[in-house]
Design an enzyme around this catalytic site. Structure first.
Site, short mmCIF file in Angstrom:
data_model
loop_
_atom_site.label_atom_id
_atom_site.label_comp_id
_atom_site.label_asym_id
_atom_site.label_seq_id
_atom_site.Cartn_x
_atom_site.Cartn_y
_atom_site.Cartn_z
N ASP A 4 0.76 0.16 5.88
CA ASP A 4 1.74 -0.71 5.26
C ASP A 4 1.66 -2.12 5.85
OD1 ASP A 4 4.11 -1.05 3.55
OD2 ASP A 4 5.19 -1.26 5.44
N GLU A 15 -2.53 -1.88 2.53
CA GLU A 15 -1.49 -2.40 1.63
C GLU A 15 -1.51 -3.92 1.78
OE1 GLU A 15 1.40 -4.43 0.60
OE2 GLU A 15 2.47 -3.50 2.26
N ASP A 56 8.22 0.65 -4.18
CA ASP A 56 9.08 -0.54 -4.14
C ASP A 56 9.23 -1.22 -5.50
OD1 ASP A 56 9.84 -0.48 -1.46
OD2 ASP A 56 8.10 -1.61 -0.79
#
Length: 490
Positions: free
Chosen positions: A290, A337, A390
């Site tokens: 992430d 990411e 998200d």
């Protein structure tokens, strides 16, 4: 990475009789459906025990697993629980929403009953405690946290907050039973997860897990390793993580996570991070890191600020970090990411690492400019998503975008006139040159905004609560997905 496809489906979103998805029957049935659908990957969110805001990205430990995922029916099969006990507990009655307050109260009540009936001298359990070198700090952290009525460690008495040796010894004795309880929970979690993962892998399906770049301030990680974070001598953060103001947020995003002291990490060969990544690969087959940008540059906000407006960019560890990790652990199956605003140095870092980045179709149709997220701009070394955890669902997003962006999508995808366009977007992802296409389960089910998993920079509401209805992943849906796989060589 071979040309393939997968489904993004959090464990918490699986249907179950006990209020939240678990490692039980429905997880095995979901794996069966993935196989029928021709899928080679199952992407989940972090498996960590959730803390602030019920977010899997704010966990009490980067190593410990979420107690909510332990399946109670499996414990009944082992004689640690009785079915009537489970049925009498209140886990909430909404089949499409998790009630975290009820889950917390009922789940721990059941786990304590199981603990009272468990043989602590079982060989496998004793071996587990010896093997997991992170377990002692985590179990003690949770036990002491319980002692202080769930207060964060910064609010504990000074001696145990600072981990003074005499205090550590005193609390080990004072909280011995609670420490054992939290060790037991992790034993159950690991045992059940390993069994499920083996089942999934035996079907030729790999698990994609998620490793957040940051850890929570209220966590065993920061309490046990304060020297690795930007903290003062009283163990108070000096600066915290977030994102600067942009078109989505006028005051930026204030995440509040403690920032790493990267020079300290470099001094010891990034040992804590190497251990963290190595452990992640015992849980998952592929790891999505992430906020990849944070390894190039990270945004540092003065601790105590109410917004992210007055932070500044600082240099991260860069390629030296990934080079060291690869030297120690070998070539790893990692997804970066790399979403958001990217600088030339981030592009350079991604290229140096060789990791596939991410492409999100919802970001592609900007009527104001050409987008890197349009499928004709992809190379093979990337993973395409219709959306992530998200994002809004496809159906919800399409209803909410402006007319100009909607017309841009209609023209690009040659959309006709119908109620739902989900499969047109999914087909575009499958057709693309991206080696891997991952679609959220909500988009296959054509669900609207009510099924959105998370809205960044918000707390509460419906965040992290969506659950799939039992029976929703039908054989007909699996066949439809498999047909797409065959058509586009996935």
């Amino acid at each position: 990475m071979m040309r393939a496809s997968g489904i993004l489906m959090p464990i918490s979103s699986l249907p179950s009789r006990y209020g939240i998805g678990t490692f039980g029957k429905s997880a095995y049935e979901f794996a069966d459906s993935l196989e029928k659908a021709g899928q080679k990957y199952w992407q989940i969110l972090p498996l960590g025990s959730t803390g602030y805001g019920d977010s899997p990205y704010q966990s009490f430990s980067t190593f410990a697993g979420n107690p909510y995922f332990i399946d109670l029916e499996l414990l009944c099969d082992e004689g640690l629980l009785k079915k009537e006990e489970c049925e009498a507990a209140d886990f909430g009655d909404d089949p499409v929403r998790v009630d975290y307050e009820k889950i917390y109260r009922a789940r721990f009540l059941m786990l304590r009953k199981a603990f009272s009936r468990f043989d602590k001298n079982e060989n496998d359990y004793i071996s587990f405690k010896k093997e997991m070198d992170w377990l002692e700090d985590y179990a003690m952290y949770m036990a002491v946290k319980q002692h202080f009525q769930q207060a964060a460690w910064q609010e504990w008495e000074e001696d145990i907050k600072l981990r003074e040796p005499k205090a550590m010894e005193r609390y080990r004795k004072l909280c011995a039973e609670e420490i054992e309880f939290y060790s037991f929970i992790q034993y159950l979690f690991t045992k059940q997860w390993n069994a499920l993962k083996l089942y999934v892998n035996n079907k030729g399906i790999k698990i994609i897990g998620d490793i957040p770049i940051y850890v929570a301030l209220d966590s065993a990680d920061t309490w046990a390793n304060t020297s690795l974070f930007q903290m003062d001598e009283d163990h108070v953060p000096t600066r915290v993580a977030g994102c600067p103001p942009d078109s989505f947020s006028a005051t930026g995003q204030l995440w509040g996570n403690p920032l790493y002291d990267w020079p300290k990490h470099k001094e010891n060969g990034y040992a804590w991070w190497v251990k963290r990544i190595q452990y992640s690969f015992t849980l998952y087959d592929t790891v999505r890191i992430d906020h990849f940008r944070g390894f190039d540059e990270y945004y540092a906000i003065p601790y105590g600020d109410k917004t992210a407006e007055f932070g500044r960019w600082e240099k991260g560890p860069g390629y030296d970090f990934f080079k060291t990790v690869e030297k120690k652990l070998g070539k790893l199956d990692i997804i970066a990411e790399d979403l958001g605003f990217l600088t030339p140095s981030v592009y350079k870092l991604l290229k140096q690492s060789g990791y596939p980045g991410m492409k999100v179709l919802q970001f592609a149709f900007d009527s104001r400019e050409e987008s890197d997220y349009l499928p004709h701009n992809y190379d093979k070394n990337c993973v395409v998503y219709t959306g992530t955890h998200d994002n809004n669902t496809l159906a919800g997003w399409y209803r909410e975008i402006c007319r100009a962006d909607r017309m841009c999508a209609r023209k690009y995808l040659q959309l006709g006139r119908k109620k739902c366009y989900n499969w047109d977007f999914i087909r575009a992802a499958y057709m693309s040159t991206a080696n891997l296409a991952v679609i959220p389960m909500q988009d296959f089910l054509e669900l609207g905004s009510e099924a959105r998993m998370n809205t960044p920079s918000t707390l509460g509401g419906n965040n992290w609560k969506w659950r799939m209805k039992a029976g929703a992943f039908t054989d007909e849906l699996a066949q439809k997905i498999k047909d797409l796989c065959q058509t586009y060589a996935r």
